[in-house]
Every structure is written in structure tokens, then in C-alpha cells.
Scaffold this active site. Structure first.
Site, PDB file in Angstrom:
ATOM      1  N   ASP A 113     -16.290  -1.757   4.659  1.00 14.64           N
ATOM      2  CA  ASP A 113     -15.169  -0.899   4.293  1.00 14.64           C
ATOM      3  C   ASP A 113     -14.930  -0.904   2.786  1.00 14.64           C
ATOM      4  O   ASP A 113     -15.742  -1.399   2.008  1.00 14.64           O
ATOM      5  CB  ASP A 113     -13.910  -1.335   5.036  1.00 14.64           C
ATOM      6  CG  ASP A 113     -13.388  -2.674   4.569  1.00 14.64           C
ATOM      7  OD1 ASP A 113     -14.210  -3.518   4.173  1.00 14.64           O
ATOM      8  OD2 ASP A 113     -12.164  -2.894   4.593  1.00 14.64           O
TER       9      ASP A 113
ATOM     10  N   ASP B 261     -12.961  -2.532   0.608  1.00 19.31           N
ATOM     11  CA  ASP B 261     -12.934  -3.761  -0.186  1.00 19.31           C
ATOM     12  C   ASP B 261     -13.850  -4.845   0.337  1.00 19.31           C
ATOM     13  O   ASP B 261     -13.816  -5.972  -0.138  1.00 19.31           O
ATOM     14  CB  ASP B 261     -11.501  -4.285  -0.303  1.00 19.31           C
ATOM     15  CG  ASP B 261     -10.930  -4.768   1.024  1.00 19.31           C
ATOM     16  OD1 ASP B 261     -11.336  -4.239   2.079  1.00 19.31           O
ATOM     17  OD2 ASP B 261     -10.058  -5.650   1.011  1.00 19.31           O
TER      18      ASP B 261
ATOM     19  N   ARG C  46       0.841  -1.188   0.000  1.00 21.20           N
ATOM     20  CA  ARG C  46       0.000   0.000   0.000  1.00 21.20           C
ATOM     21  C   ARG C  46       0.878   1.240   0.000  1.00 21.20           C
ATOM     22  O   ARG C  46       1.824   1.347   0.782  1.00 21.20           O
ATOM     23  CB  ARG C  46      -0.922   0.024   1.223  1.00 21.20           C
ATOM     24  CG  ARG C  46      -1.934  -1.091   1.223  1.00 21.20           C
ATOM     25  CD  ARG C  46      -2.847  -1.024   2.417  1.00 21.20           C
ATOM     26  NE  ARG C  46      -3.681  -2.213   2.493  1.00 21.20           N
ATOM     27  CZ  ARG C  46      -4.515  -2.484   3.490  1.00 21.20           C
ATOM     28  NH1 ARG C  46      -4.632  -1.620   4.490  1.00 21.20           N
ATOM     29  NH2 ARG C  46      -5.232  -3.587   3.481  1.00 21.20           N
TER      30      ARG C  46
ATOM     31  N   LYS D 116      -2.650  -6.531  -3.719  1.00 20.72           N
ATOM     32  CA  LYS D 116      -2.482  -7.680  -2.824  1.00 20.72           C
ATOM     33  C   LYS D 116      -2.513  -8.968  -3.631  1.00 20.72           C
ATOM     34  O   LYS D 116      -3.329  -9.129  -4.540  1.00 20.72           O
ATOM     35  CB  LYS D 116      -3.583  -7.707  -1.763  1.00 20.72           C
ATOM     36  CG  LYS D 116      -3.380  -8.833  -0.736  1.00 20.72           C
ATOM     37  CD  LYS D 116      -4.355  -8.741   0.415  1.00 20.72           C
ATOM     38  CE  LYS D 116      -5.718  -9.225   0.036  1.00 20.72           C
ATOM     39  NZ  LYS D 116      -6.567  -9.505   1.214  1.00 20.72           N
TER      40      LYS D 116
ATOM     41  N   ARG E 268      -0.489   1.627  17.436  1.00 24.73           N
ATOM     42  CA  ARG E 268      -1.770   1.155  17.940  1.00 24.73           C
ATOM     43  C   ARG E 268      -1.596   0.644  19.369  1.00 24.73           C
ATOM     44  O   ARG E 268      -0.763  -0.221  19.630  1.00 24.73           O
ATOM     45  CB  ARG E 268      -2.342   0.061  17.036  1.00 24.73           C
ATOM     46  CG  ARG E 268      -2.864   0.634  15.724  1.00 24.73           C
ATOM     47  CD  ARG E 268      -3.522  -0.380  14.837  1.00 24.73           C
ATOM     48  NE  ARG E 268      -4.229   0.303  13.748  1.00 24.73           N
ATOM     49  CZ  ARG E 268      -4.724  -0.292  12.687  1.00 24.73           C
ATOM     50  NH1 ARG E 268      -4.610  -1.602  12.561  1.00 24.73           N
ATOM     51  NH2 ARG E 268      -5.343   0.389  11.754  1.00 24.73           N
TER      52      ARG E 268
ATOM     53  N   GLU F 271     -10.319 -10.660  14.095  1.00 24.66           N
ATOM     54  CA  GLU F 271      -9.305  -9.715  14.529  1.00 24.66           C
ATOM     55  C   GLU F 271      -9.984  -8.442  15.005  1.00 24.66           C
ATOM     56  O   GLU F 271     -11.122  -8.150  14.633  1.00 24.66           O
ATOM     57  CB  GLU F 271      -8.325  -9.411  13.407  1.00 24.66           C
ATOM     58  CG  GLU F 271      -8.956  -8.845  12.158  1.00 24.66           C
ATOM     59  CD  GLU F 271      -7.962  -8.662  11.030  1.00 24.66           C
ATOM     60  OE1 GLU F 271      -6.897  -9.273  11.066  1.00 24.66           O
ATOM     61  OE2 GLU F 271      -8.276  -7.891  10.103  1.00 24.66           O
ATOM     62  N   GLU F 272      -9.272  -7.676  15.816  1.00 23.65           N
ATOM     63  CA  GLU F 272      -9.870  -6.521  16.461  1.00 23.65           C
ATOM     64  C   GLU F 272     -10.191  -5.385  15.503  1.00 23.65           C
ATOM     65  O   GLU F 272     -10.984  -4.502  15.831  1.00 23.65           O
ATOM     66  CB  GLU F 272      -8.950  -6.010  17.570  1.00 23.65           C
ATOM     67  CG  GLU F 272      -7.503  -5.777  17.162  1.00 23.65           C
ATOM     68  CD  GLU F 272      -7.307  -4.572  16.279  1.00 23.65           C
ATOM     69  OE1 GLU F 272      -8.067  -3.590  16.435  1.00 23.65           O
ATOM     70  OE2 GLU F 272      -6.419  -4.604  15.432  1.00 23.65           O
ATOM     71  N   SER F 273      -9.589  -5.377  14.316  1.00 27.09           N
ATOM     72  CA  SER F 273      -9.791  -4.277  13.388  1.00 27.09           C
ATOM     73  C   SER F 273     -11.005  -4.529  12.494  1.00 27.09           C
ATOM     74  O   SER F 273     -10.937  -4.423  11.281  1.00 27.09           O
ATOM     75  CB  SER F 273      -8.536  -4.021  12.562  1.00 27.09           C
ATOM     76  OG  SER F 273      -8.133  -5.188  11.879  1.00 27.09           O
TER      77      SER F 273
END
Length: 541
Positions: A278, A280, A23, A127, A497, A364-366
Site C-alpha cells: 500500500d 506507506d 488524516r 502520524k 465495516r 489484523e484483517e485489513s
């Protein structure tokens, strides 16, 4: 037959893939030769693409259409046999994973920077997913980076762009290009996992929902599934048309960037349920009237109730979570008597567990959760599982959450992001905490005692791959901890983070209040605000 051109190129610095590909700012990818250099490195790192089948698509952000044409010409010039492309070069990340698996493709390329902003001044990403549908593992991404540092040429075709606006087949050189409906196969997959009849009945009874697609790729998927197949009222899906700059929205489904949706759900007359996805399509946020469900809690609730959906009625083989994700799901796994794996951040670390049948759900937390139906996290899948749970239980979001906390206790949890820091400053914070780790146990700070501290390392239980340096953990008394790590998804400066966590049996109160002592201990030990000069985090979730 168009000529194959071999173009010279100089290596570019910094083409090292992160947790989800490479990215950079869009302007960087648009630099002459930059995309081509990276894509040729990808092709070479997987042993070439001669005779292989590729899946290609993305979230429709600025530069994606142009990049898709470049990649198709390069694939043809490198001898690929077939490219399966989403119509308009659109494919959500989970849909791309499914299509790779469904069609037996050798690899896929997803054009997205996920939840990062789009547009000419925004971000872009590339990706690589392999034949199992999952992100390339570290061994492959390291090979890509090594090749990108020495590359001196790439192969392409001397040909015009091809029309990707309609489904059907065409050729590009000797390569077949198959343009497919980006939504249909994925929607059919969802219909096989969930009780669509029960969800249709829920909407028929007057159940109201708002889904914010944030002008990103999930809009067409949500409209097809929620409004057309499940009967949700027209207009349930808002911001439903993918735009190259996401209409100026920040396509990250959290309380900061989806503030309008949060305000709606906290106002009188709120719908029964709300969700957002989000850029994608691989993340989700869940809301009820007056209720925000943290990503870690959402994953735990999905694990505890997955058996209510037909696709998971057999039960779960195991669950897996990234290390910074809260331990809420651990308690569910213990109650179910199943394995619970703790991995580094990045969906690629779940792949071996899913392939080996050691995990059925991962989270996952995100704002990411998914299952073994694909090898990516899947935002719309999580929303549909929530709907299946609400339909089966006949309860609202608040009642489901209270019952969950009553059974398992509540793991109070929050993530604080310090964004766009100078790299040297972020490194100073991380290095400063790392130097303290050995001496921290036994120290009492802000009323909490440090019970352990380490730099998280992981050994994959399936293939034995070892991964070190995955985040600094400080465990505290009173079932609390904090974690500090550098994000691998930013494109400007560095993002620190900080993850705060504390478990208890009393589930009432405000999250930040319940975590105040943990936050104070983290600041006292790590000195984030002192060393960065920031008054506080940029984003709190």
C-alpha cells in the site's frame, strides 16, 4: 543563526488522531496554519522536543515534501537536537519504526495517509511514533487532541528549505539534519530474519513473481530486496516509482483496487506468486495462481509456518490479532500452545504485548501483519516470510493453503465496506444495533441462533489500560459471527465495516456463498442496507 518566530494561530476543529494518526483531505492540511497547529500540539503533548532526536519521512504523496520542510523548521525552533530524515523525505512506515529503534530516537513523524488516495484532491496524514517505534498510545493522542483545541501559537524558523535529495548531514539552526538512505537499514534487517540464500535459489530455479508497489513507497524497497538482493527477474516489481498521486492508483492492496494483479493471477500462464503493498508499505495482499489469500488466512499461515524462517526458528512467544480479524489464528495458537490476544483495531494496541514479550506476531484483517522486529505492521516483511515458507516447503500457494485448512479447518471470512456515508446515517446503524445487543441472545435469524452479543471492550494485560466501545459483536451458532464498527481511517464522511465469519471443516466453495446466511442475518438484525439506502457495500475483501 536564523530567527525563531512565534506565530499566532487559531485552533482548528477536528484535529483528533484516529487509529493511525490524523488524516484529512490534502486541502485541509494545506490550509494556512493547519499543519503547524497540529505539529506544535504533537510536540507539546510529548513534553516538548528540546534536546531530542526525531525520525522523519513518509510515502512521498502530494504535500509531503513541503510538510517535511515545515516540520523540520518547527523541530529546530522548538530545540530538537537531531532530525534523521529519509532521502527525499521518503520512509516506509515499517522502515521508520526500525530507524527509530535502531538509532535510539525519541520519536518519529510519518507523513502518510497509508492506503488512502493521494494527490491534490486526495488525502494526507501525520502520524506520531514514540521511542519504541510504535504508534502513540491513546493517552498521548488524547493529549494531542486536547492541546489542539486551545493552541494559540507555534514556533518555527525564518529560513529557506534545505536540500533533502542527497544523503549526508547539514544543520538547520542549531539542529543537525542527517539525511539517510531510506532503504538500506531496513533491507539489512530483512536479511537477518529470512533465509535469503534459499529464496535466491528459489528464483534461480525459475520461480516467477509479480510485486505491485502501486506507485507508492514500497517500490524502492521491493526492487532492492527482491530484484537486487534475491535475484528476482528485472521487472518483477511493477509500479515501482513512488509518485505524488500514486499515478492515479488507489494504493490499497485488495482485490478491488489491485484488480489488474488479481486478473493476472487468474489468467493462463500466471506467475507462481504475487503480492501488492500500500501507500506507506505496511500492508500486503498475497495471491497464487487462481488463489486469493484473505488477510486473516495469511496471518494464520504465517503464524503456523514462521518457524521455517531463521528469525523465528526459536518459536513464537504468542500471537495477537485485532478483534474484527478472523479467529483462524486462534486455532493455530491453540495447536502451538501459545497465548493468543484479542485487541481493539489499531497497531498501537499491540505495542505493550510486543514490548513485554507476550506476542511475536501480530495481525489484523485489513491486510496487516508484522512481528516484534518493529512496532508497526510490515507489508514487505509478510511477503518475504511467505517466500521463505514457499522455499522451505517446496510447495505453491494453493498447496500451502489446502494443507492449512486440512489441519485447522477453514474460517470463511469477508469484510464489507460501506464508504462515504453521512455521519448521522452511520451513527443510526451503529446505535440501532447497540440498542438491540441485550435482547439478541436466543433469537434465531436466517437459520442461525444468536449465542451472544456485546460492545467489545479491552483491558491491556500488560499495563491495565481499559478501552471501551471498540466494535459490536454478534456471535451466532454454527461457529459464525458478524462484527460492525466504524472505521477510523477515512477522511470523507463515515465508513461502516461489516465483518462476516464462519468456521467449518470443508474448505471448498466460494467465500460469499459460504457466508450468505451470516450476511443475511447481519442485514436482518442491523439493517445496514435499509438504513443507508445502499444496494450493497462499496468494497468487498
Amino acid at each position: 543563526m536564523p530567527d525563531v518566530l512565534i506565530q499566532t494561530v487559531q485552533p482548528f476543529e477536528g484535529q483528533k488522531p484516529g487509529t493511525s494518526g490524523l488524516r484529512k483531505k490534502t486541502a485541509v492540511f494545506r490550509s494556512p496554519g493547519y499543519l503547524e497547529s497540529y505539529v506544535q500540539s504533537v510536540f507539546d503533548a510529548i513534553g516538548g522536543v528540546a534536546g531530542k532526536t526525531m525520525v522523519l519521512g513518509g510515502d512521498g504523496r502530494f504535500f509531503a515534501a513541503e510538510a517535511a520542510q515545515t516540520i523540520l523548521r518547527m523541530a529546530a525552533a522548538n530545540g530538537a537536537a537531531r532530525a534523521i530524515v529519509g532521502q527525499g523525505a521518503l520512509l516506509s512506515t515499517p522502515a521508520a519504526s526500525h530507524l527509530i529503534r535502531l538509532r535510539g530516537a525519541d520519536f518519529g513523524i510519518v507523513l502518510s495517509a497509508s492506503h488512502n488516495p493521494g494527490g491534490p484532491e486526495g488525502d494526507f496524514g501525520v502520524k506520531l511514533n514514540l521511542g519504541n517505534g510504535g504508534p502513540a498510545p491513546e493517552g498521548v493522542t488524547e493529549a494531542i487532541h486536547a492541546l489542539s483545541r486551545t493552541i494559540d501559537r507555534y514556533r518555527t524558523l525564518a529560513t529557506d528549505d534545505i536540500d533533502l535529495s542527497a544523503t549526508g548531514a547539514t544543520t538547520l539552526g542549531a539542529m543537525t539534519v542527517e539525511i539517510v538512505d531510506p532503504v538500506a537499514d531496513y533491507a539489512d534487517l530483512m536479511a537477518g530474519l529470512f533465509d535469503f540464500a534459499a529464496i535466491r535459489a528459489l528464483f534461480a530455479r525459475g520461480f516467477r513473481m509479480r510485486f505491485d508497489a502501486m506507485n507508492a513507497v514500497t517500490g524502492p524497497y521491493a526492487r532492492e530486496i527482491l530484484e537486487r538482493r534475491l535475484g528476482a527477474a528485472p521487472g518483477t516489481v511493477v509500479n515501482a516509482v513512488p509518485l505524488s498521486d500514486f499515478g492515479g492508483l488507489h494504493p490499497d492492496p485488495n482485490p478491488t483496487w489491485a484488480a489488474d494483479l488479481v486478473a493476472l493471477m487468474n489468467a493462463p500462464g500466471a506467475p507462481d506468486f504475487a503480492a501488492a503493498s500500500d501507500g506507506d508499505g505496511d500492508r500486503h495482499m498475497i495471491l497464487g495462481p487462481g488463489v486469493y489469500v484473505s488477510p486473516s488466512d495469511s496471518f494464520a499461515v504465517l503464524a503456523a509456518n514462521a518457524h521455517l524462517a531463521p528469525g523465528y526458528a526459536r518459536g513464537l512467544a504468542g500471537v495477537a490479532r485485532s478483534m474484527p480479524t478472523s479467529s483462524a489464528v486462534d486455532r493455530v495458537a491453540a495447536a502451538l500452545g501459545i497465548e493468543c490476544h484479542e485487541t481493539p483495531t489499531g497497531w498501537k494496541f499491540f505495542g505493550t504485548l510486543l514490548d513485554a514479550g507476550r506476542a511475536t506476531l501480530c495481525g489484523e484483517e485489513s491486510f496487516g501483519a508484522g512481528s516484534d522486529h518493529v512496532r508497526e505492521k510490515d507489508g514487505l516483511w509478510a511477503v518475504l516470510l511467505w517466500l521463505d515458507i514457499l522455499a522451505a516447503r517446496g510447495e505453491g500457494v494453493a498447496a500451502v493453503m489446502e494443507d492449512h485448512w486440512r489441519r485447522f479447518g477453514r474460517t470463511w471470512y469477508s469484510r464489507h465496506d460501506y464508504e462515504a456515508l453521512p455521519q448521522a446515517v452511520a451513527d443510526r446503524v451503529i446505535d440501532g444495533l447497540r440498542r438491540q445487543l441485550a435482547e439478541l441472545p436466543g433469537r434465531t435469524v436466517c437459520g442461525l441462533t444468536v449465542t451472544g452479543a456485546d460492545d467489545f471492550a479491552y483491558v491491556d494485560p500488560v499495563d491495565g489500560t481499559a478501552t471501551a466501545g471498540q466494535g459490536l459483536r454478534v456471535r451466532l451458532s454454527d461457529e459464525a459471527r458478524f462484527v460492525l464498527r466504524l472505521s477510523g481511517t477515512g477522511t470523507e464522511g463515515a465508513t461502516l465495516r461489516l465483518y462476516l465469519e464462519r468456521h467449518g471443516d470443508d474448505w471448498h466453495g466460494e467465500v460469499q456463498d459460504r457466508l450468505a446466511e451470516v450476511a443475511a442475518a447481519a442485514e436482518e438484525i442491523a439493517g445496514i442496507r435499509r438504513l443507508t439506502g445502499r444496494a450493497g457495500p462499496h468494497v468487498v475483501t
